[in-house]
Design a protein around this motif. Structure first.
Motif, mmCIF file in Angstrom:
data_model
loop_
_atom_site.group_PDB
_atom_site.id
_atom_site.type_symbol
_atom_site.label_atom_id
_atom_site.label_comp_id
_atom_site.label_asym_id
_atom_site.label_seq_id
_atom_site.Cartn_x
_atom_site.Cartn_y
_atom_site.Cartn_z
ATOM 1 N N TYR A 1 -0.066 37.272 -11.089
ATOM 2 C CA TYR A 1 0.006 38.722 -11.275
ATOM 3 C C TYR A 1 -1.374 39.310 -11.573
ATOM 4 C CZ TYR A 1 5.036 38.147 -11.256
ATOM 5 O OH TYR A 1 6.315 37.858 -10.871
ATOM 6 N N ALA A 2 -2.176 38.573 -12.319
ATOM 7 C CA ALA A 2 -3.533 39.033 -12.600
ATOM 8 C C ALA A 2 -4.318 39.214 -11.309
ATOM 9 C CB ALA A 2 -4.236 38.034 -13.524
ATOM 10 N N GLU A 3 -4.109 38.303 -10.378
ATOM 11 C CA GLU A 3 -4.779 38.403 -9.083
ATOM 12 C C GLU A 3 -4.342 39.661 -8.335
ATOM 13 O OE1 GLU A 3 -5.204 35.815 -4.924
ATOM 14 O OE2 GLU A 3 -4.389 34.889 -6.729
ATOM 15 N N LEU A 4 -3.063 39.976 -8.385
ATOM 16 C CA LEU A 4 -2.553 41.176 -7.724
ATOM 17 C C LEU A 4 -3.068 42.447 -8.381
ATOM 18 C CD1 LEU A 4 1.171 40.102 -7.158
ATOM 19 C CD2 LEU A 4 -0.609 40.321 -5.412
ATOM 20 N N LEU A 5 -3.372 42.368 -9.679
ATOM 21 C CA LEU A 5 -3.861 43.530 -10.429
ATOM 22 C C LEU A 5 -5.391 43.617 -10.452
ATOM 23 C CD1 LEU A 5 -1.396 43.218 -13.442
ATOM 24 C CD2 LEU A 5 -1.412 45.096 -11.784
ATOM 25 N N TYR A 6 -6.044 42.626 -9.865
ATOM 26 C CA TYR A 6 -7.511 42.575 -9.822
ATOM 27 C C TYR A 6 -8.134 42.525 -11.214
ATOM 28 C CZ TYR A 6 -6.602 43.945 -4.998
ATOM 29 O OH TYR A 6 -6.114 43.994 -3.716
#
Length: 293
Positions: free
Chosen positions: A211-216
């Protein structure tokens, strides 16, 4: 799979005073429940469900968390949540049911609904609001106005109902805002996006780093924000959503535990059973028996 995942109702399943567009109902709560006894069982909706109590007591089970029914309490429920009412004495209030596209239909972009935490939060407690005394008359007035418009069904009645409902949301939201929330808009938007991503992906993405990756942002940043705002690490929030969906599915005794483990993308049923028991203290079948004796 053709079977319903859990007892789920559309507005068309309700006996209530309906407006002409079939996208919304508004009614006094006592008469609404008396006309719809099937709503006293554990069930879900495909629409938003709003109840405001003016008298009575009891309890309200929302996604398997119990809350008191008290005068002045307002319950906001979004599509998909599972709930059940228990009443101890004579009760009354107001109820509004509406589909998200009701607002699109009257010319208000329905995306505005995502601005209100009490409609969207993954934290069930955020969906229960005690209306402050200084707002009671104003809130009651909105409901009375909506019922009058719904009964008259005149030209612009739907638009007036939509404005009353939106004004109600805004007034409740303002009453809940704290100075800290007003000053952390960026963090609030980020966490709202996190919650929306969980709703879309919890069956396939179960790690905070995904999810962190999706949120940058970094996983550490996401975890710190979750602990600061929700008091829980990001991983717990994701895991809680998976457990909640398992509980919702277990409400339907026609769906086997094996099917549920498959729907939630577990490698095998034994792992799912261990996972569920670890975080609930019940096996899936033990949990199911709490609702089906």
């Amino acid at each position: 799979m053709n079977k319903d995942l859990f007892p789920t109702f559309d507005i068309c399943n309700l006996n209530a005073e309906k407006n002409s567009n079939e996208l919304l109902t508004v009614d006094r709560f006592r008469g609404y429940v008396n006309s719809n006894p099937h709503l006293l069982q554990v069930h879900s909706h495909k629409y938003y469900h709003l109840v405001y109590f003016t008298q009575g007591s009891g309890s309200h089970l929302i996604d398997f968390e119990k809350f008191d029914v008290t005068k002045g309490a307002m319950y906001f429920m979004k599509p998909g949540q599972v709930h059940q009412w228990y009443f101890k004495e004579e009760y009354d209030g107001f109820v509004v049911n509406f589909y998200e596209n009701f607002f699109d239909w009257i010319g208000i972009n329905s995306s505005i609904l995502h601005e209100f935490r009490f409609l969207q939060s993954l934290q069930v407690k955020d969906h229960v609001v005690q209306i402050p005394d200084n707002l009671v008359d104003k809130i009651t007035g909105y409901f009375q106005s909506m019922i009058a418009e719904n009964t008259n069904n005149n030209h612009f009645s739907n638009l007036k109902i939509g404005f009353d409902l939106m004004n109600l949301f805004i007034d409740v939201n303002r009453s809940l805002e704290t100075e800290k929330e007003k000053n952390t808009h960026y963090q609030s938007v980020l966490l709202d996006n996190f919650q929306m991503l969980i709703e879309e992906n919890f069956k396939t993405k179960k790690l905070p780093k995904e999810y962190a990756e999706l949120l940058y942002i970094t996983p550490n940043h996401l975890n710190a924000l979750c602990k600061d705002i929700f008091g829980l690490p990001a991983g717990t929030i994701i895991r809680n959503r998976v457990i909640l969906e398992a509980k919702r599915l277990l409400v339907n005794k026609e769906i086997s535990v094996t099917e549920i483990s498959y729907l939630l993308n577990f490698q095998d049923v034994s792992y799912f059973v261990k996972f569920f028991k670890k975080y609930t203290d019940f096996t899936p079948e033990q949990f199911r028996k709490k609702y089906y004796v």
